[in-house]
Design a protein around this motif. Structure first.
Motif, PDB file in Angstrom:
ATOM      1  N   UNK A 160      18.674  30.379 -37.235  1.00  0.00           N
ATOM      2  CA  UNK A 160      19.448  28.654 -37.308  1.00  0.00           C
ATOM      3  C   UNK A 160      21.283  29.397 -36.198  1.00  0.00           C
ATOM      4  N   UNK A 161      21.664  30.716 -36.927  1.00  0.00           N
ATOM      5  CA  UNK A 161      22.634  31.168 -35.701  1.00  0.00           C
ATOM      6  C   UNK A 161      22.996  31.575 -35.201  1.00  0.00           C
ATOM      7  N   UNK A 162      21.541  31.858 -34.058  1.00  0.00           N
ATOM      8  CA  UNK A 162      21.900  32.623 -32.797  1.00  0.00           C
ATOM      9  C   UNK A 162      21.919  31.266 -32.018  1.00  0.00           C
ATOM     10  N   UNK A 163      21.610  30.449 -32.423  1.00  0.00           N
ATOM     11  CA  UNK A 163      21.228  29.228 -31.852  1.00  0.00           C
ATOM     12  C   UNK A 163      23.136  27.979 -31.517  1.00  0.00           C
ATOM     13  N   UNK A 164      23.483  28.631 -33.269  1.00  0.00           N
ATOM     14  CA  UNK A 164      24.145  27.912 -33.009  1.00  0.00           C
ATOM     15  C   UNK A 164      25.431  29.133 -32.453  1.00  0.00           C
ATOM     16  N   UNK A 165      25.135  30.334 -31.981  1.00  0.00           N
ATOM     17  CA  UNK A 165      26.331  30.446 -31.066  1.00  0.00           C
ATOM     18  C   UNK A 165      25.851  31.194 -29.394  1.00  0.00           C
ATOM     19  N   UNK A 166      25.243  30.455 -28.696  1.00  0.00           N
ATOM     20  CA  UNK A 166      24.440  29.998 -27.858  1.00  0.00           C
ATOM     21  C   UNK A 166      24.891  28.631 -27.744  1.00  0.00           C
ATOM     22  N   UNK A 167      25.018  28.060 -28.275  1.00  0.00           N
ATOM     23  CA  UNK A 167      25.462  26.674 -28.784  1.00  0.00           C
ATOM     24  C   UNK A 167      27.105  26.857 -28.110  1.00  0.00           C
ATOM     25  N   UNK A 168      27.721  27.587 -29.043  1.00  0.00           N
ATOM     26  CA  UNK A 168      29.507  27.343 -28.671  1.00  0.00           C
ATOM     27  C   UNK A 168      29.708  28.730 -27.422  1.00  0.00           C
ATOM     28  N   UNK A 169      28.839  29.215 -27.155  1.00  0.00           N
ATOM     29  CA  UNK A 169      29.218  29.616 -25.317  1.00  0.00           C
ATOM     30  C   UNK A 169      28.672  27.888 -24.891  1.00  0.00           C
ATOM     31  N   UNK A 170      27.585  27.560 -24.713  1.00  0.00           N
ATOM     32  CA  UNK A 170      27.542  26.395 -23.684  1.00  0.00           C
ATOM     33  C   UNK A 170      28.610  25.608 -23.809  1.00  0.00           C
ATOM     34  N   UNK A 171      29.125  25.176 -24.873  1.00  0.00           N
ATOM     35  CA  UNK A 171      30.169  24.345 -25.109  1.00  0.00           C
ATOM     36  C   UNK A 171      31.571  24.950 -24.233  1.00  0.00           C
ATOM     37  N   UNK A 172      31.735  26.243 -24.837  1.00  0.00           N
ATOM     38  CA  UNK A 172      32.293  26.959 -23.877  1.00  0.00           C
ATOM     39  C   UNK A 172      32.254  26.800 -22.437  1.00  0.00           C
ATOM     40  N   UNK A 173      31.622  26.000 -22.044  1.00  0.00           N
ATOM     41  CA  UNK A 173      30.979  26.143 -20.571  1.00  0.00           C
ATOM     42  C   UNK A 173      30.166  27.225 -19.506  1.00  0.00           C
ATOM     43  N   UNK A 174      29.345  28.300 -20.357  1.00  0.00           N
ATOM     44  CA  UNK A 174      28.920  29.161 -19.812  1.00  0.00           C
ATOM     45  C   UNK A 174      27.760  28.396 -19.286  1.00  0.00           C
ATOM     46  N   UNK A 175      26.710  28.564 -18.457  1.00  0.00           N
ATOM     47  CA  UNK A 175      25.061  27.630 -17.777  1.00  0.00           C
ATOM     48  C   UNK A 175      24.282  29.091 -17.772  1.00  0.00           C
ATOM     49  N   UNK A 176      24.447  29.907 -19.249  1.00  0.00           N
ATOM     50  CA  UNK A 176      23.844  31.104 -19.120  1.00  0.00           C
ATOM     51  C   UNK A 176      23.792  31.732 -20.416  1.00  0.00           C
ATOM     52  N   UNK A 177      22.248  31.768 -21.229  1.00  0.00           N
ATOM     53  CA  UNK A 177      22.633  32.327 -22.349  1.00  0.00           C
ATOM     54  C   UNK A 177      21.625  33.359 -22.422  1.00  0.00           C
ATOM     55  N   UNK A 178      22.019  34.591 -22.980  1.00  0.00           N
ATOM     56  CA  UNK A 178      21.688  35.702 -22.785  1.00  0.00           C
ATOM     57  C   UNK A 178      21.188  35.808 -24.428  1.00  0.00           C
ATOM     58  N   UNK A 179      19.617  36.171 -24.605  1.00  0.00           N
ATOM     59  CA  UNK A 179      19.016  36.101 -25.842  1.00  0.00           C
ATOM     60  C   UNK A 179      19.293  37.636 -26.989  1.00  0.00           C
ATOM     61  N   UNK A 180      19.437  36.964 -27.408  1.00  0.00           N
ATOM     62  CA  UNK A 180      19.736  38.097 -28.949  1.00  0.00           C
ATOM     63  C   UNK A 180      18.068  39.022 -29.002  1.00  0.00           C
ATOM     64  N   UNK A 181      17.441  39.649 -27.641  1.00  0.00           N
ATOM     65  CA  UNK A 181      16.932  40.681 -27.596  1.00  0.00           C
ATOM     66  C   UNK A 181      17.314  41.834 -26.969  1.00  0.00           C
ATOM     67  N   UNK A 182      18.104  42.347 -26.399  1.00  0.00           N
ATOM     68  CA  UNK A 182      18.677  43.113 -26.396  1.00  0.00           C
ATOM     69  C   UNK A 182      18.430  44.848 -27.211  1.00  0.00           C
TER      70      UNK A 182
END
Length: 289
Positions: A34-56
């Motif tokens: 759930x923390x990964x989803x929250x981090x993605x959301x923080x970038x989306x809300x900041x204006x990003x339109x691309x989310x890069x997954x936690x699979x690096x």
């Protein structure tokens, strides 16, 4: 111009998580998804339109070292895509189009010893193909919009990744980690970008996790050699100490430089390690100026 996200692991650390584990951010696929989803959301809300997954840093070898069998490792890799997709779905109400990029980190990342900043692993292209293909197939099965072949340190690994993605039917971008005008392994950028020039699956090329000062020249070379759209997402300019597993030095990331990168021809701009949502907000402003 499209705005990519920033440093996912950096944001997770800012949220209080210790990522010193060899699995890095992939550990939270097990422990705190759930923390990964929250981090993605923080970038989306900041204006990003691309989310890069936690699979690096997610790999069968890495998960096996933690006692996770192959079936569960596949489930966790797919989950990395699903979490980003869930964050996108939560933002769907504003009508903006957003994309999920499945992160395919280099072989060196799985070693967790800083090898991704050196390359030259002592493996053949064929051996790298055999290592990358199974996890790329799992990520593709989760239906991301694009594969992020990122932080690639040398041409051998890029050639292996080109072999893997060819014919898969999923678009990909290829970004090198560089030092000046060369890959981390010391090869000229012109030769490095040429690897992707004739691969139709590769829809963008560029650099990531490099110093911001290295970006302008890389854009010029990428455009000249490939003619493909250019993506850039440098880190903060700090240095990574692989033994201490920490960043050192002062940040040299200035989001306002994104104007110069766009003027030079970049079409996708974001940030890598140590780049926060506030920085992405500034970059997003460039996109609307």
């Amino acid at each position: 111009m499209l705005v990519a996200d920033g440093g996912l692991a950096t944001e997770l650390e800012a949220r209080g998580h210790d990522l010193s584990d060899p699995l890095w951010s992939a550990r939270l696929l097990m422990d705190a998804p759930e923390e990964i989803t929250a981090a993605h959301l923080s970038f989306f809300r900041a204006g990003a339109v691309i989310a890069t997954t936690a699979s690096y840093q997610a790999s069968f070898d890495g998960f096996a070292a933690r006692g996770i069998d192959r079936a569960d490792a596949e489930r966790l890799m797919r989950k990395s895509v699903e979490l980003a997709q869930a964050a996108r779905a939560e933002m769907a109400g504003d009508g903006r189009e957003r994309w999920v990029a499945a992160s395919v980190g280099p072989y060196g990342a799985a070693l967790a010893d800083g090898s991704e900043y050196r390359g030259r692993y002592g493996l053949s292209v064929g051996e790298l193909v055999a290592w990358h293909r199974p996890r790329v197939e799992v990520l593709v099965d989760a239906a991301p919009d694009v594969l992020a072949l990122e932080t690639v340190p040398d041409i051998d690994e890029a050639e292996a990744l080109m072999t893997v993605v060819s014919g898969m039917g999923v678009p990909a971008w290829l970004t090198y980690s560089i030092d000046g005008e060369r890959t981390r392994a010391g090869q000229p950028l012109a030769e490095a970008f040429a690897v992707a020039r004739d691969v139709p699956e590769v829809v963008a090329v560029g650099v990531n996790c490099c110093a911001p000062s290295d970006v302008p020249r890389a854009i010029a070379v990428a455009r000249e050699i490939t003619g493909k759209p250019v993506i850039v997402y440098p880190n903060s300019g700090e240095g990574w100490d692989a033994q201490r597993r920490s960043w050192e030095g002062a940040s040299r990331y200035v989001a306002g430089e994104a104007r110069q990168w766009v003027a030079a021809g970049a079409r996708i701009v974001g940030g890598c390690c140590r780049v926060r949502p506030a920085d992405i907000t500034e970059i997003a402003q460039v996109a609307v100026d």
